[in-house]
Scaffold this motif. Structure first.
Motif, PDB file in Angstrom:
ATOM      1  N   UNK A   1       0.614  -0.907  -0.146  1.00 49.02           N
ATOM      2  CA  UNK A   1       0.643  -0.343   0.082  1.00 49.02           C
ATOM      3  C   UNK A   1       1.302   1.283   0.080  1.00 49.02           C
TER       4      UNK A   1
ATOM      5  N   UNK B   1      -1.943   0.182  -4.723  1.00 45.56           N
ATOM      6  CA  UNK B   1      -3.033   0.907  -4.417  1.00 45.56           C
ATOM      7  C   UNK B   1      -2.715   1.962  -3.804  1.00 45.56           C
ATOM      8  N   UNK B   2      -3.167   3.551  -3.660  1.00 47.88           N
ATOM      9  CA  UNK B   2      -2.982   4.359  -3.171  1.00 47.88           C
ATOM     10  C   UNK B   2      -3.338   5.346  -2.446  1.00 47.88           C
ATOM     11  N   UNK B   3      -2.870   5.580  -0.853  1.00 42.03           N
ATOM     12  CA  UNK B   3      -4.176   6.502  -0.112  1.00 42.03           C
ATOM     13  C   UNK B   3      -3.213   7.947  -0.257  1.00 42.03           C
TER      14      UNK B   3
ATOM     15  N   UNK C   1      -8.732  11.863   0.328  1.00 45.61           N
ATOM     16  CA  UNK C   1      -8.062  12.096  -0.457  1.00 45.61           C
ATOM     17  C   UNK C   1      -8.289  14.147  -1.360  1.00 45.61           C
TER      18      UNK C   1
ATOM     19  N   UNK D   1     -10.129   6.986  -7.098  1.00 50.10           N
ATOM     20  CA  UNK D   1      -8.855   6.049  -6.782  1.00 50.10           C
ATOM     21  C   UNK D   1      -8.331   6.025  -5.393  1.00 50.10           C
ATOM     22  N   UNK D   2      -7.899   6.933  -4.978  1.00 49.58           N
ATOM     23  CA  UNK D   2      -7.689   7.378  -3.412  1.00 49.58           C
ATOM     24  C   UNK D   2      -9.162   6.646  -2.809  1.00 49.58           C
ATOM     25  N   UNK D   3     -10.298   7.340  -2.683  1.00 56.51           N
ATOM     26  CA  UNK D   3     -11.091   6.956  -2.062  1.00 56.51           C
ATOM     27  C   UNK D   3     -11.746   5.706  -2.425  1.00 56.51           C
TER      28      UNK D   3
ATOM     29  N   UNK E   1      -9.719   2.630  -2.173  1.00 60.27           N
ATOM     30  CA  UNK E   1      -8.799   2.330  -1.162  1.00 60.27           C
ATOM     31  C   UNK E   1      -8.865   2.618  -0.110  1.00 60.27           C
ATOM     32  N   UNK E   2      -9.513   3.572   0.359  1.00 55.52           N
ATOM     33  CA  UNK E   2      -9.828   3.583   1.318  1.00 55.52           C
ATOM     34  C   UNK E   2     -11.000   3.041   1.992  1.00 55.52           C
TER      35      UNK E   2
END
Lengths: 398, 403
Positions: A35, A54-56, B59, B94-96, B98-99
C-alpha cells in the motif's frame, strides 16, 4: 506474507513515487501486500495504478503554511510541515496512526516521510528509510544545515530543533510512545537505504555510509517521439509551474535543435503558446532511459532521479534548480564537472547562449561519460534485488 | 458491530465535523465503529477534543487550476478541485476506493464529498449524503447558480455542467464503472440525504426537500468565562485569520460590554494582546449551548451551524459573511428579521450595528420565534433520528445502490 506501507509524505512531483515503484513491485513479487500513502495522488495514478498498486492520501496540512522562508535544514522542513505547532502535528500524527492501525503493515518504508516516522514510534512495525541523501540527513544533533546554507546559524537551527523536539515529544507522550532527544532519533530505523552515489549525495561528511545507488524509473512511460532527426537533441524535463518555464522553453526553441519537453501535467492550452517545428511535448511520463539515450544533453530542475539517469547514460546536464534540494544536487553536478546551472536574472546571458555553450564545450560530455564508465558495473536489477531482499529479511525477522 | 465511515472531502472550518459528531457519538454508544476521513486533520483533532475517534486523511487534489473566475454554480466550484481533468479526478476517486477497501464500511456518510460519492457509486458502497442545503444541491439540470442576485447566463451554467459531466464520465470509464451519469446532479443519488437545515436556512429554494433539521456540536468545548464587566454579553466567533479582525476588536473594546471571542486559527501569542478587562479571547472551541444561553448577541461570519445554533437559542446576530455559502445563510437570517448583515468590503460601524440590534427588540424577537418553532431541535434531535436511519442503512438486508 507481510504487509508493506510505502509512505511518501513529502513527494512533490512524481520522482520519489516512481523511484520506489521497482522496490514495491519487487516486494509484491515476493508475495507481500503493498500500500502507498502519497502526498499527490495524481502521481500515483500515473505510476502505481497501471501496476495495480493502491494508494491512499497521506496526511497533509491544509492550507500549507507559506509564511516561513525556504528551509535551510531538515528541521526547517518539519517546521514548514507544521511541527512548530503542537496541535497541527497532533492532527497529522493521528491520521498516520489510524492508517497504520487500519492497514496494519509489518514493514513501513518511509520515503521522505517524517510524520510517518513520528507516528510509528512505539508500534511493532519494522521501519526503514528509503530515498536519496536529502531525505536521510546525517544523524547529528542538531541536524546539519544544507551545505548551500552553510552560513545558517547553527544556534538558530538548534533552537528550531529544540522546539520541534518538544512538540514531537508532547504528541508522542499523548499516545504513550517513546520520546526522542533529537530529530535524528526519528531516523533511527531498522535499515537506512541511502539511495544515491557519493558524488550525488546531498550531504557530505557522513560516518561510514552504505550507498545503495540511486532510485529511478527508467522504463515506464511513453517512447519519445522527436520532431526531426537532426542533432544535437535536447531532452528537457521542466515542470509547468517552474518560474522560468516560459524563458526556458523560448530559449530552447530559439536553438532550433530537436527538443523534447516533458512538462508533467501541462495543459494543452499552455503548450499551444510554444508552437515550433523543432518542439515536441509530453505531458505524461516518458521512457527516461530511451529519451536520455537518444538525446545529447538533458535539461532539468536537478531532481535526483533525472540527474542519475542522465549521468548513468553519459549525458551532460543543464540545470534549473528551484528548491534547496535541487540546488544541492546541481552543486554536486557542477563540482563533478558534468553540467552547469543556468544563471538567471538580470545581466545573465540568454538561455539559448548558455545551453549552446554547454553543448559546445566537450568537457561536460567527457565528464558525464566518465561518470557512466565509473558506474558501469551498477545494475539496477541487482540494487532492487538487494533492497527487497533486505526488506524481506526484516519482514521475516523475529 | 457495523462500521460507518464519515467522509468530509471539500470545504473548510469546523462545521463539517461538528455536524456529524453528535450522531457519531450515539452510534458509537450503540456499539458501532465510526471512522472519520477528513480534509483538515489538525482542525478536526482540536474540534473532537476529548472524543477519540479514528481519523484518516481524505484524498485531496494538491495541484492548482489558476485563473478561474469566481464560481457561480456547483460545477464551477468543482473545476477548482481537479474536475477539469479526468485523470486527476480518477486519481482522487481511486484514493477513495482504496480507503473504502481498507476501512470496509457498511455505510459511508458523505459531507461535501463529490469524489467520495463517485467512488461509492463505483464500488457499490451504501452511501448517504449529509450537509446544509449548499452541499446537497437540488436535482436540477443544469445545476443552478448559487448567486441568484447575479444574472448568470443559462449558457454559462450549461457549459460548466457539460464540461464537468464529461470529465466525470471519462473518469467513471477509467475506473471501470458500467454506467455514465446523464446529468451531473445524479452525483448526489444516495440511499439517504441528510439535509441538515430547515427551509428558512436552506441555501437553495427547493420544493421537494426532506429537512432533517440543523446539526452542530453544541456540547463540546471549554466552559465559557465571561469577563466581569457591565453591559451586554457579546459572543464573537470569527476565524483568527480574518482580515477585519483588528478593526472589529478595536470597536468592541470601546463598548460598554462583556465580550467573549472564539477565534480559531489565531496566531500563537496574539490572543493575549487582544484580551482586556472587558474582553476574553479563546483559540479553543467553547461549549456553545452555554455560550449562547448566556450571551445577548452573536457576531459571526454566518456559518450555517453557528447561525442555526444562535437562532435555536433565540439569540439575534450580526453576520459578516466572507464566502458565498455564508452570504446565502446571512441573506436568509436577515430575511427572518433576526440579524443585520455587514458588507465586509464597506467600512462598517460594528459598534453602531450591534447597538441597533440590541436596542431594537424585534431582532431578538424574531430569533425567539425561530427557537419556538423549531424547539424540537438542538438537544437530542436531529441526531437521534439520523443515527437511527444510519443503523437501518447499515443492516445488510438490502444492497447499496450501485450505478
Amino acid at each position: 506474507m507481510g504487509r508493506v506501507l510505502f509512505a511518501c509524505e513529502l513527494a512533490y512531483g512524481y520522482g520519489r513515487i516512481a523511484g520506489a515503484l521497482p522496490v514495491a513491485i519487487g516486494l509484491r513479487e515476493r508475495g507481500h501486500q503493498i500500500m502507498f500513502a502519497v502526498r499527490d495522488l495524481t502521481a500515483a495514478e500515473w505510476f502505481l495504478a497501471p501496476h495495480g498498486l493502491r494508494a491512499v492520501q497521506a496526511p497533509i496540512r491544509v492550507p500549507a503554511d507559506d509564511s516561513l522562508s525556504e528551509p535551510r535544514a531538515y528541521s526547517e522542513i518539519l517546521a514548514r510541515l507544521g511541527y512548530l505547532d503542537v496541535t497541527g502535528l497532533d492532527g497529522l500524527v493521528v491520521g498516520w496512526r489510524t492508517l497504520l492501525h487500519e492497514f496494519a503493515p509489518d514493514l513501513l518504508v518511509a520515503n521522505h516521510s517524517p510524520t510517518a516516522l513520528v507516528a510509528s514510534r512505539g508500534l511493532t512495525v519494522r521501519r526503514v528509510v528509503l530515498g536519496d541523501g536529502f531525505s536521510s540527513p546525517p544523524r547529528t544533533m542538531p541536524l546539519p544545515g544544507f551545505p548551500s546554507h552553510a552560513d545558517a546559524l547553527l544556534s538558530s537551527l538548534a533552537e528550531t530543533e529544540t522546539r520541534i523536539v518538544e512538540n514531537i515529544n508532547a504528541v508522542l507522550a499523548s499516545v504513550d510512545a517513546p520520546s526522542i532527544e533529537a530529530v535524528a532519533d526519528l531516523l533511527g530505523v531498522d535499515e537506512d537505504f541511502l539511495c544515491t552515489f557519493p558524488e550525488l549525495d546531498h550531504y557530505s561528511g557522513r560516518s561510514a555510509p552504505r550507498y545503495w545507488g540511486p532510485l529511478f524509473v527508467a522504463s515506464e512511460g511513453a517512447i519519445p517521439v522527436w520532431s526531426s532527426g537532426g542533432h544535437p537533441r535536447i531532452f528537457a524535463y521542466v515542470g509547468p509551474n517552474h518560474p522560468q518555464f516560459d524563458t526556458i522553453l523560448r530559449g530552447l526553441i530559439e536553438l532550433s535543435w530537436p527538443v523534447l519537453v516533458h512538462a508533467p501535467g501541462v495543459a494543452s492550452s499552455i503548450m499551444r503558446r510554444y508552437r515550433s517545428s523543432c518542439l515536441s511535448v509530453a505531458a505524461e511520463p516518458v521512457h527516461m532511459a530511451r529519451v536520455t539515450d537518444e538525446s545529447d544533453v538533458v535539461v532539468c530542475h536537478a531532481g535526483h532521479g533525472t540527474v542519475a539517469v542522465a549521468l548513468l547514460g553519459g549525458r551532460p546536464l543543464v540545470l534549473f534548480p528551484r528548491s534547496a534540494e535541487q540546488t544541492m544536487t546541481a552543486d554536486n553536478i557542477v563540482r563533478y564537472g558534468a553540467g552547469k546551472s543556468v544563471l538567471q536574472g538580470p545581466g545573465a546571458p540568454s538561455v539559448r547562449r548558455q545551453v549552446q555553450a554547454i553543448v559546445d564545450d566537450p568537457r561536460y560530455a567527457k565528464r558525464s561519460q566518465e561518470f557512466r564508465a565509473h558506474y558501469g558495473a551498477f545494475r539496477r536489477e541487482e540494487q532492487i534485488q538487494a533492497i527487497t531482499a533486505r526488506c524481506a529479511e526484516l519482514l521475516a525477522g523475529p | 458491530v457495523r462500521r460507518l465511515l464519515f467522509a468530509w472531502e471539500l470545504g473548510g472550518g469546523a462545521g463539517h465535523v461538528t455536524r456529524f459528531l453528535p450522531t457519531a457519538l450515539i452510534l458509537r454508544e450503540h456499539g458501532h465503529e465510526v471512522v472519520f476521513a477528513v480534509r483538515d486533520l489538525p482542525r478536526t483533532k482540536v474540534v473532537l477534543g476529548r472524543h477519540h475517534l479514528p481519523l484518516l486523511q481524505s484524498p485531496m487534489w494538491v495541484r492548482e487550476n489558476p485563473g478561474l473566475p469566481p464560481a457561480m454554480s456547483y460545477p464551477e466550484l468543482l473545476l477548482r478541485f481537479g474536475y477539469h481533468s479526468a485523470s486527476d479526478l480518477a486519481a482522487m476517486a481511486r484514493g477513495w476506493l482504496t480507503l473504502y477497501e481498507m476501512v470496509h464500511p457498511d455505510l459511508v456518510v458523505i459531507d461535501h464529498g463529490p469524489t467520495a460519492l463517485i467512488a461509492a457509486m463505483v464500488a457499490g458502497v451504501r452511501r448517504a449524503t449529509i450537509g446544509t442545503g449548499f452541499f446537497i444541491p437540488p436535482r436540477l439540470h443544469p445545476m443552478p447558480s448559487f448567486r441568484p442576485w447575479l444574472d448568470v447566463s443559462a449558457d454559462r451554467l450549461q457549459r460548466a455542467e457539460r464540461e464537468v459531466l464529461d470529465v466525470v464520465n471519462e473518469a467513471l470509464l477509467a475506473l471501470g464503472a458500467e454506467r455514465k451519469l446523464t446529468v451531473l446532479a445524479e452525483l448526489f443519488d444516495a440511499d439517504e440525504a441528510f439535509l441538515c437545515t430547515v427551509p428558512e436556512l436552506d441555501h437553495y429554494q427547493r420544493a421537494d426537500g426532506h429537512y432533517w433539521g440543523p446539526a452542530f456540536d453544541a456540547l463540546g468545548g471549554d466552559e465559557p468565562q465571561w469577563p466581569l464587566s457591565e453591559g451586554p454579553k457579546i459572543f464573537v466567533y470569527m476565524p483568527g485569520t480574518w482580515a477585519g479582525l483588528n478593526r472589529l476588536l478595536q470597536e468592541l473594546s470601546d463598548m460598554r460590554a462583556s465580550v467573549l471571542l472564539y477565534l480559531p486559527g489565531l496566531a500563537l501569542g496574539s490572543a493575549e494582546s487582544y484580551a482586556g478587562p472587558a474582553m476574553r479571547v479563546s483559540a479553543r472551541p467553547l461549549r456553545m449551548t452555554q455560550v449562547l444561553r448566556e450571551c445577548d448577541i452573536v457576531v459571526c461570519h454566518a456559518g450555517h451551524g453557528t447561525v442555526a445554533a444562535a437562532l435555536l437559542a433565540g439569540r439575534p446576530l450580526l453576520v459578516i459573511p466572507e464566502q458565498v455559502e455564508q452570504f446565502l445563510v446571512a441573506r436568509q437570517v436577515v430575511k427572518l428579521g433576526a440579524a443585520k448583515m455587514v458588507n465586509p468590503d464597506s467600512r462598517p460601524k460594528f459598534q453602531r450595528l450591534i447597538d441597533e440590534i440590541l436596542s431594537h427588540g424585534e431582532f431578538a424577537e424574531a430569533a425567539r420565534r425561530f427557537a419556538t418553532k423549531y424547539s424540537r431541535f438542538g438537544q437530542a434531535e436531529p441526531y437521534r433520528s439520523i443515527a437511527e436511519r444510519c443503523e437501518a442503512l447499515m443492516t445488510p438486508a438490502t444492497r447499496g445502490r450501485g450505478l
